[in-house]
Scaffold this active site. Structure first.
Site, PDB file in Angstrom:
ATOM      1  N   ASN A 176       0.819  -1.226   0.000  1.00  0.00           N
ATOM      2  CA  ASN A 176       0.000   0.000   0.000  1.00  0.00           C
ATOM      3  C   ASN A 176       0.849   1.271   0.000  1.00  0.00           C
ATOM      4  OD1 ASN A 176       0.896  -0.336   2.682  1.00  0.00           O
ATOM      5  ND2 ASN A 176      -0.895   0.701   3.515  1.00  0.00           N
ATOM      6  N   LYS A 177       2.182   1.148  -0.146  1.00  0.00           N
ATOM      7  CA  LYS A 177       3.066   2.330  -0.110  1.00  0.00           C
ATOM      8  C   LYS A 177       3.401   2.828  -1.524  1.00  0.00           C
ATOM      9  CE  LYS A 177       3.274   1.156   4.255  1.00  0.00           C
ATOM     10  NZ  LYS A 177       2.219   1.587   5.167  1.00  0.00           N
TER      11      LYS A 177
END
Ligand SMILES: *Cc1c(COP(=O)(O)O)cnc(C)c1O
Length: 167
Positions: free
Chosen positions: A139-140
């Protein structure tokens, strides 16, 4: 090179990176650390894992980041550090946070796990406190599947982290 810092230590997750910063700064049982309640849970768990106590200071509704104006009333004689979070890619308001930390003798860990490449007044997120931590979970901004990085200009903190990450 990207961030212009002297040292970068790769770790197996952003959470590990945060926990190693806590250890490297000698924060442990009985100590309090101030962080944001609006974040991924690792920003608080990194202290619980070292038997230190996270103390939450509310966010600014305009930025969703910790409100610097509310921090000083939360400082006690047990407070050792501030851990602002650059939530959803928007850096925390680091100038007043770092100024307060300096005047009260507190360490600053910047949780930049969600803010690789973001800037604050022309400076890069993760380079604004004494140490910055990035995460590379999917999710980065950049992912390695799992992973993280601690960046700092403090050679002693860097050496401790590189030593302790082995175990
Ligand atoms: C992702 C994230 C972390 C670290 O997460 P890991 O999954 O352990 O890499 C820490 N803090 C915040 C704010 C995050 O978003």
């Amino acid at each position: 090179r990207l961030l212009g810092v002297r040292f970068a230590a790769a770790v197996n997750s952003g959470t590990s990176g945060l926990q190693l910063c806590v250890r490297a700064m000698g924060i442990g049982p009985g100590d309090e650390v101030i962080t944001s309640p609006f974040t991924f849970i690792a920003s608080a768990n990194c202290f619980l894992a070292e038997q230190a106590k996270p103390v939450f200071v509310d966010i600014d509704p305009a930025t969703w980041n910790i409100d610097p104006g509310r921090i000083s009333v939360a400082i006690t004689p047990r407070t050792k550090a501030l851990l602002p979070v650059d939530v959803f890619g928007l850096p925390a308001d680091m100038d007043p946070i770092c100024a307060l930390a300096k005047s009260r003798g507190l360490r600053v860990i910047e949780d930049s796990c969600e803010a690789l490449g973001a800037t604050y007044k022309g400076r890069l997120a993760g380079t604004l406190g004494e140490v910055g931590v990035f995460g590379f979970y999917p999710n980065k901004q950049v992912t390695t599947g799992e992973g993280g990085m601690v960046v700092t200009n403090d050679e002693q903190v860097y050496r401790l982290i590189v030593s302790m990450r082995n175990q």
